[in-house]
Enzyme design. Structure first.
Site, PDB file in Angstrom:
ATOM      1  N   CYS A  86       0.828  -1.319  -0.088  1.00  0.00           N
ATOM      2  CA  CYS A  86       0.235   0.132  -0.007  1.00  0.00           C
ATOM      3  C   CYS A  86       0.817   1.182  -0.044  1.00  0.00           C
ATOM      4  CB  CYS A  86      -1.027   0.017   1.165  1.00  0.00           C
ATOM      5  SG  CYS A  86      -2.450   1.117   1.002  1.00  0.00           S
ATOM      6  N   HIS A 181      -3.811  -5.430   0.708  1.00  0.00           N
ATOM      7  CA  HIS A 181      -3.151  -5.554   1.886  1.00  0.00           C
ATOM      8  C   HIS A 181      -3.173  -7.441   2.039  1.00  0.00           C
ATOM      9  CE1 HIS A 181      -2.783  -1.752   4.021  1.00  0.00           C
ATOM     10  NE2 HIS A 181      -3.931  -1.534   3.470  1.00  0.00           N
ATOM     11  N   GLU A 183      -1.825  -9.025   4.338  1.00  0.00           N
ATOM     12  CA  GLU A 183      -1.686  -9.455   5.784  1.00  0.00           C
ATOM     13  C   GLU A 183      -3.096  -9.658   6.282  1.00  0.00           C
ATOM     14  OE1 GLU A 183      -1.297  -4.854   6.121  1.00  0.00           O
ATOM     15  OE2 GLU A 183      -0.920  -6.489   4.554  1.00  0.00           O
ATOM     16  N   SER A 235       0.711 -13.963  38.367  1.00  0.00           N
ATOM     17  CA  SER A 235      -0.566 -13.570  38.605  1.00  0.00           C
ATOM     18  C   SER A 235      -1.591 -14.735  38.296  1.00  0.00           C
ATOM     19  CB  SER A 235      -0.872 -12.621  37.614  1.00  0.00           C
ATOM     20  OG  SER A 235      -0.884 -12.740  36.202  1.00  0.00           O
ATOM     21  N   GLY A 236      -1.138 -15.568  37.456  1.00  0.00           N
ATOM     22  CA  GLY A 236      -1.860 -16.713  36.847  1.00  0.00           C
ATOM     23  C   GLY A 236      -2.325 -16.577  35.538  1.00  0.00           C
ATOM     24  N   GLY A 237      -2.200 -15.314  35.099  1.00  0.00           N
ATOM     25  CA  GLY A 237      -2.466 -14.819  33.728  1.00  0.00           C
ATOM     26  C   GLY A 237      -1.414 -15.429  32.690  1.00  0.00           C
ATOM     27  N   VAL A 238      -1.775 -15.559  31.573  1.00  0.00           N
ATOM     28  CA  VAL A 238      -0.852 -16.260  30.343  1.00  0.00           C
ATOM     29  C   VAL A 238       0.467 -15.913  30.365  1.00  0.00           C
ATOM     30  CG1 VAL A 238      -0.811 -16.570  27.885  1.00  0.00           C
ATOM     31  CG2 VAL A 238      -2.870 -16.426  29.085  1.00  0.00           C
ATOM     32  N   ASP A 239       0.629 -14.506  30.322  1.00  0.00           N
ATOM     33  CA  ASP A 239       2.176 -14.155  30.452  1.00  0.00           C
ATOM     34  C   ASP A 239       3.158 -14.462  31.673  1.00  0.00           C
ATOM     35  OD1 ASP A 239       1.226 -12.739  27.827  1.00  0.00           O
ATOM     36  OD2 ASP A 239       1.108 -10.939  28.748  1.00  0.00           O
ATOM     37  N   SER A 240       2.670 -14.100  32.563  1.00  0.00           N
ATOM     38  CA  SER A 240       3.347 -14.401  33.842  1.00  0.00           C
ATOM     39  C   SER A 240       3.575 -16.036  34.081  1.00  0.00           C
ATOM     40  CB  SER A 240       2.913 -13.897  35.071  1.00  0.00           C
ATOM     41  OG  SER A 240       1.715 -14.332  35.583  1.00  0.00           O
ATOM     42  N   SER A 241       2.478 -16.554  33.557  1.00  0.00           N
ATOM     43  CA  SER A 241       2.578 -18.340  33.721  1.00  0.00           C
ATOM     44  C   SER A 241       3.561 -18.781  32.795  1.00  0.00           C
ATOM     45  CB  SER A 241       1.111 -18.700  33.346  1.00  0.00           C
ATOM     46  OG  SER A 241       0.085 -18.350  34.333  1.00  0.00           O
TER      47      SER A 241
END
Length: 525
Positions: A86, A181, A183, A235-241
């Protein structure tokens, strides 16, 4: 000897398109590492990165405007393939002597491009034959300006009725431009086009896989921290887990996780976190019950921004106290992911406007003097989930709907009290349980319950009741930048409402939020 998963890499220069991060995610899905940089990088930076190929993104500017962004000249002298998308195609055309003009017929949405010439990038790729029997592609356009004269040594590969130069190429130099585009999913063959560019034209190997990322990350973590100890807020969230499991694989019990139970979590969440990580995975976890401390600090505070800051401040205080007890700790681990890095870089330019404090970003005191470990800082969220699966985390946990860092602190409107949190936890658990039972949970992007600090008259048996109101919220979205409210079936909503009113003593009315984003935000606060 581990595979060098960064050996082949694509550089994406960002001209401001809303789809630029999507380009990067598509390249990663192909199995090739890439990074996203601002368009005004220096020759030295490009040389140091040593890309196998370069992609110029779309953008909102017009190349006809004075001072509009241009690709650094070295991009075209680096000896690697270049794909302009583009605006990226338009600036490439202008910089090689072509012409771009503002079009009276703008193209936004679906278009069919007719392929007119052979190209290494598009050979064998088509959606159908058009009425003239020519191969064509179904693509997604989003542009006002268009190329009206292509540079010398470029040829036309494809066009539409209103865009004579929809695809252009200089095959000798391996420079390509597409006005659409590739993508976005609306361009049906978009991923095949990007694969052809990355794997065939740029000759990259698909080395970027969950298993190889884990192996590489573990090696780098061991090199970074050596024999030192690391502390992580879990925290039990995805990232910290996922951060916790990567570090545990790399350094074992030299990782200490601090789980702060702030009283603002979902129903039974603290128990689930401890059973999963201390029980199943054997991590060293310090469990800090801090509900009273958080609720005391939040007493009397009604302003949402002030609540966020208070929750963040108290978390830092609690975490700091626990960290100070771990004398051997030299490193602080954080679950920073690549979009956080991109967002921080954008904020540093002064161009970003803060709508809300970011739910998941906080600071820790400088006096802690710990080194920083960020195992996920190169990864998008979908990549983090794939790695989590590879590490043994349950699919349901990795694919839970987003939960804000301040937790129920921003889902209880106004002042946060224990009574309100307890009622909200029960109501929200019923809503989520019913979504799963009706096979609707994975059909919405996010669903949750909000506690409204207003009372409403109700009837229970032969008596009146005067109790609290909750609102159900469910949205459908691709990127969480915009969202539509989810059209859940009426009988489903009725069932959830009946269960909440009958099973949660203290709630007399349930409403459903039918606001889109914009004008509303997804979270109420």
């Amino acid at each position: 000897m581990t595979t060098n998963i960064h050996q082949h890499r694509i550089l994406i220069l960002d001209f401001g398109s809303q789809y630029t991060q999507l380009i990067a995610r598509r390249i990663r899905e192909i199995g090739v590492y890439c990074e996203l940089w601002a368009w005004d990088v220096t020759e030295e930076q490009i040389r140091e990165f040593n890309p196998s190929g370069i992609i110029l993104s779309g953008g909102p500017e017009s190349t006809t405007a004075q001072g509009s962004p241009r690709a650094p000249e070295y991009v075209f002298n680096a000896g690697v393939p270049v794909l302009g998308v583009c605006y990226g195609m338009q600036t490439m055309s202008v910089q090689f002597g072509g012409k771009v003009e503002d079009s009276t017929e703008r193209e936004f949405g679906y278009a069919q491009v007719e392929i007119k010439a052979e190209s290494a990038l598009f050979r064998g790729i088509q959606d159908s034959l058009n009425e003239q029997g020519k191969p064509s592609l179904d693509v997604w356009m989003s542009h006002g300006d268009k190329v009206t004269a292509i540079p010398e040594d470029f040829i036309t590969i494809a066009s539409t009725d209103t865009c004579p130069f929809a695809i252009i190429a200089n095959e000798e130099k391996r420079f390509y431009g597409v006005q659409f585009h590739p993508e976005v999913t609306h361009t049906h063959q978009g991923q095949r086009i990007l694969e052809r560019f990355v794997l065939d034209v740029c000759q990259c190997e698909a080395l970027w896989t969950p298993a190889s990322i884990i192996e590489d990350t573990v090696v780098r973590l061991r090199e970074q921290v050596g024999e030192d100890h690391v502390i992580l807020g879990l925290s039990g969230g995805v990232d910290s887990s996922v951060t916790a499991l990567l570090l545990h694989r790399a350094i074992g019990n030299r990782l200490t996780c601090v789980f702060v139970d702030n009283g603002l979590l979902r129903l039974n969440e603290a128990t689930q976190v401890m059973e999963m990580f201390a029980g199943k995975f054997g991590l060293n976890i310090v469990h800090v019950p801090a509900e009273d401390r958080f609720l005391t600090a939040l007493a009397g505070i009604n302003d949402p921004e002030e609540k966020r800051k208070t929750i963040g401040r108290v978390f830092v205080e609690v975490f700091d106290e626990e960290a100070s007890k771990q004398a051997q700790v030299k490193w602080l681990a954080q679950g920073t992911i690549y979009p956080d890095v991109i967002e921080s870089a954008a904020s540093a330019t002064g161009k970003a406007h803060v709508i809300k404090s970011h739910h998941n970003v906080g600071g820790l005191p400088e006096e802690m003097k710990l080194g920083l470990v960020e195992p996920l800082k190169e990864l998008f969220k979908d990549e983090v989930r794939k790695i989590g699966l590879e590490l043994g985390l349950p699919y349901d946990m990795l694919n839970r709907h987003p939960f804000p860092g301040p937790g129920l602190g921003v889902r209880v409107l106004g002042e946060v009290k224990k009574e309100y949190c307890d009622l909200l936890r029960q109501a929200d658990a019923i809503f989520i349980e019913e979504l799963h039972k009706a096979d609707l949970y994975n059909k919405v992007s996010q669903a949750f319950t909000v506690f409204l600090p207003v009372r409403s008259v109700g009837v229970m048996g032969d008596g009146r009741k005067y109790d609290w109101v909750v609102s159900l919220r469910a949205v459908e979205t691709i990127d969480f930048m915009t969202a539509h409210w989810a059209h859940l079936p009426y009988d489903f909503l009725g069932r959830v409402s009946n269960r909440i009113i009958n099973e949660v003593n203290g709630i007399s009315r349930v409403v459903y939020d039918v606001s889109g984003k914009p004008p509303a935000t997804i979270e109420w606060e």
